[in-house]
Design an enzyme around this catalytic site. Structure first.
Site, PDB file in Angstrom:
ATOM      1  N   SER A  51       0.832  -1.198   0.000  1.00  0.00           N
ATOM      2  CA  SER A  51       0.000   0.000   0.000  1.00  0.00           C
ATOM      3  C   SER A  51       0.876   1.261   0.000  1.00  0.00           C
ATOM      4  CB  SER A  51      -0.959  -0.017   1.188  1.00  0.00           C
ATOM      5  OG  SER A  51      -1.899   1.026   1.086  1.00  0.00           O
TER       6      SER A  51
ATOM      7  N   GLU B  96      -9.776  -4.498  -6.138  1.00  0.00           N
ATOM      8  CA  GLU B  96      -9.291  -3.370  -5.335  1.00  0.00           C
ATOM      9  C   GLU B  96      -9.390  -2.053  -6.081  1.00  0.00           C
ATOM     10  OE1 GLU B  96      -5.158  -2.270  -4.426  1.00  0.00           O
ATOM     11  OE2 GLU B  96      -4.743  -4.365  -4.853  1.00  0.00           O
TER      12      GLU B  96
ATOM     13  N   HIS C 239      -7.700  -4.680  -1.506  1.00  0.00           N
ATOM     14  CA  HIS C 239      -6.499  -3.927  -1.164  1.00  0.00           C
ATOM     15  C   HIS C 239      -5.786  -4.548   0.039  1.00  0.00           C
ATOM     16  CE1 HIS C 239      -3.909  -0.440  -1.174  1.00  0.00           C
ATOM     17  NE2 HIS C 239      -4.187  -0.170   0.091  1.00  0.00           N
TER      18      HIS C 239
END
Length: 217
Positions: free
Chosen positions: A65, A158, A188
């Site tokens: 991320s 995602e 995600h």
């Protein structure tokens, strides 16, 4: 958000599947320490490893991320500093464009735990009125030529998938070796939910195979 402690399980599994030791960077967090503090911490950590005697070819930069964003930003910074590049980089669900230009509402298959409002809040806290198109904030706007091989992992459901696809296409155009894996029905950062998703070890195994193949060249 988060900490090195909170990602300890992920780090342990990366070590298990790659055979590498892991140094987890406890970089400074926004809003107390906005951009580019986290990038600076990552650069210093990489240069410290070199000073300690590690060879660049024996290092892999990885992140998930925001960490994936920082991994790519660190590569761009190292290139500008004319430092030696690591063996490769592994980016899981990386945030590559903090302008978040894609309109997601029409994407029927997007079922993620993040949403546009959350992303915009993150950008505001991190950038604090700075230009989100700075390549060290949004690597998609950087000069990608000369970067080492990249493994990108994204989930088919995602929110950031479109941006990750755009980054892959631009990197390929600039002759970067890129492997993009899209894991079906994943969201995600699914890799950190190992205890709830037993099949996650497949994505870790793929990372291990990617790294070991390059290591053997």
């Amino acid at each position: 958000m988060g900490s090195t402690y909170g990602h300890q399980d992920l780090c342990q599994r990366l070590s298990e599947y790659t055979g590498f030791s892991v140094l987890s960077v406890d970089y400074r967090l926004a809003p107390e320490h906005p951009f580019p503090a986290a990038v600076e911490d990552c650069i210093r950590s990489y240069l410290w490893l070199l000073d300690e005697g590690f060879q660049a070819k024996d290092l892999v930069i990885s992140g998930i991320s925001a960490g994936g964003n920082l991994a790519l930003a660190t590569l761009l910074a190292l290139k500008k500093l004319e430092e030696k590049m690591p063996l490769c980089a592994v980016c899981m669900s990386p945030a590559v464009d903090l302008t978040f230009p894609i309109v997601y509402n029409h994407l029927k298959d997007v079922k993620d735990w993040i949403n546009p409002e959350r992303l915009n809040k993150v950008r505001k806290l991190y950038m604090q009125d700075q230009n989100p198109k700075n390549p060290l904030a949004s690597p998609i706007y950087g000069d990608l030529k000369g970067l080492p091989p990249l493994l990108l992992q994204a989930g088919s459901r995602e929110l950031l998938l479109c941006d990750i696809n755009r980054f892959r296409d631009l990197a390929v155009e600039q002759e970067v070796q890129v492997s993009l894996e899209i894991w079906q029905d994943m969201f995600h950062c699914w890799q950190i939910f190992y205890s709830h998703l037993p099949g996650v070890d497949g994505s870790m195994r793929s990372i291990g195979e990617f790294v070991k193949k390059l290591e053997g060249l």
